[in-house]
Design a protein around this motif. Structure first.
Motif, PDB file in Angstrom:
ATOM      1  N   ARG A  18      11.180 -36.433  17.837  1.00 25.22           N
ATOM      2  CA  ARG A  18      10.685 -36.057  19.170  1.00 25.22           C
ATOM      3  C   ARG A  18       9.209 -36.391  19.337  1.00 25.22           C
ATOM      4  O   ARG A  18       8.683 -36.350  20.439  1.00 25.22           O
ATOM      5  N   ARG A  19       8.563 -36.731  18.235  1.00 18.37           N
ATOM      6  CA  ARG A  19       7.151 -37.135  18.265  1.00 18.37           C
ATOM      7  C   ARG A  19       7.004 -38.566  17.757  1.00 18.37           C
ATOM      8  O   ARG A  19       6.001 -38.916  17.141  1.00 18.37           O
ATOM      9  N   VAL A  82      11.666 -46.030   7.649  1.00 18.78           N
ATOM     10  CA  VAL A  82      12.698 -45.115   8.141  1.00 18.78           C
ATOM     11  C   VAL A  82      12.061 -43.732   8.195  1.00 18.78           C
ATOM     12  O   VAL A  82      11.818 -43.107   7.162  1.00 18.78           O
ATOM     13  N   ALA A  83      11.725 -43.306   9.425  1.00 14.91           N
ATOM     14  CA  ALA A  83      11.000 -42.048   9.574  1.00 14.91           C
ATOM     15  C   ALA A  83      11.281 -41.441  10.941  1.00 14.91           C
ATOM     16  O   ALA A  83      11.073 -42.122  11.941  1.00 14.91           O
ATOM     17  N   PRO A  84      11.744 -40.245  11.006  1.00 13.77           N
ATOM     18  CA  PRO A  84      12.190 -39.447   9.872  1.00 13.77           C
ATOM     19  C   PRO A  84      13.551 -39.937   9.360  1.00 13.77           C
ATOM     20  O   PRO A  84      14.395 -40.349  10.140  1.00 13.77           O
ATOM     21  N   ALA A  85      13.704 -39.873   8.063  1.00 14.64           N
ATOM     22  CA  ALA A  85      14.980 -40.208   7.423  1.00 14.64           C
ATOM     23  C   ALA A  85      15.711 -38.893   7.148  1.00 14.64           C
ATOM     24  O   ALA A  85      15.143 -37.984   6.546  1.00 14.64           O
ATOM     25  N   GLY A 153       4.746 -37.567  -1.027  1.00 16.11           N
ATOM     26  CA  GLY A 153       6.035 -37.560  -0.352  1.00 16.11           C
ATOM     27  C   GLY A 153       6.223 -36.347   0.531  1.00 16.11           C
ATOM     28  O   GLY A 153       5.346 -35.485   0.642  1.00 16.11           O
ATOM     29  N   PHE A 154       7.373 -36.292   1.151  1.00 16.81           N
ATOM     30  CA  PHE A 154       7.724 -35.166   2.005  1.00 16.81           C
ATOM     31  C   PHE A 154       8.249 -34.028   1.141  1.00 16.81           C
ATOM     32  O   PHE A 154       9.121 -34.227   0.303  1.00 16.81           O
ATOM     33  N   ALA A 166       3.191 -31.034  10.593  1.00 16.65           N
ATOM     34  CA  ALA A 166       2.757 -31.460   9.262  1.00 16.65           C
ATOM     35  C   ALA A 166       3.494 -32.707   8.765  1.00 16.65           C
ATOM     36  O   ALA A 166       3.272 -33.140   7.631  1.00 16.65           O
ATOM     37  N   TYR A 167       4.368 -33.288   9.596  1.00 13.75           N
ATOM     38  CA  TYR A 167       5.111 -34.468   9.148  1.00 13.75           C
ATOM     39  C   TYR A 167       4.120 -35.588   8.819  1.00 13.75           C
ATOM     40  O   TYR A 167       3.306 -35.970   9.656  1.00 13.75           O
TER      41      TYR A 167
END
Length: 177
Positions: A18-19, A82-85, A153-154, A166-167
């Motif tokens: 969404r962002r 690929v984000a978000p995966a 990493g995430f 925070a992504y």
């Protein structure tokens, strides 16, 4: 800055999608010509924003395979982010499933040796599922960079407690060649 490299930003249906404008703009600032490809669910989430995303990228926003007689409307990629995966996409990608345009592009990228980075967004319950570890290990061994865990990493969040603010878009872009 002159853009001369093409990045396919493939976005799955997870809250950071969404962002997606933030990710596109960050990549453009880093010098990438960004082409946006959405999973079918992400396309549904962003349907109201498609015209603005076309204007922002200067390219059509793709979400499904073209017909065999149709010309490609996007330039060839130099890299893929690929984000978000999502959990689903990571597991289908590792299994070689190409039932959507997004999956078709990233499954093919492995065989092409195309630099591909995945920046997941998932919760700790999904991360604890044994299929994820197998899939991430397989994708890394196949040459993809999967930014999950570690300092760059995430970090999976507790279920229903994700922090979209925070992504780490910058981490995904920094991992590109």
């Amino acid at each position: 800055m002159t853009t001369h490299r093409t990045l396919y930003l493939i976005s799955c249906a997870a809250p950071p999608a969404r962002r997606i404008t933030e990710g596109v703009q960050a990549a453009q600032t880093a010098g990438w010509d960004v082409c946006l490809v959405l999973t079918p669910s992400a396309h549904r989430w962003l349907e109201a924003d498609l015209d603005a995303l076309r204007q922002l990228t200067g390219h059509p926003v793709r979400h499904q395979y073209k017909l065999p007689n149709e010309a490609d409307v996007l330039p060839a990629p130099d890299a893929i982010l690929v984000a978000p995966a999502t959990f689903n996409t990571l597991n289908k990608w590792a299994a070689g499933i190409a039932d959507t345009l997004a999956l078709g592009l990233i499954t093919e990228a492995i065989g092409l040796g195309l630099p591909t980075v995945a920046l997941p967004y998932l919760n700790a319950a999904q991360a604890a599922h044994p299929a994820l570890d197998r899939s991430v290990t397989f994708l890394r061994e196949a040459g993809a960079t999967v930014l999950l865990g570690g300092k760059d990493g995430f970090a999976p969040h507790p279920p229903k407690q994700g922090n979209v603010d925070a992504y780490p878009w910058a981490a995904g872009l920094a991992a590109l060649p």
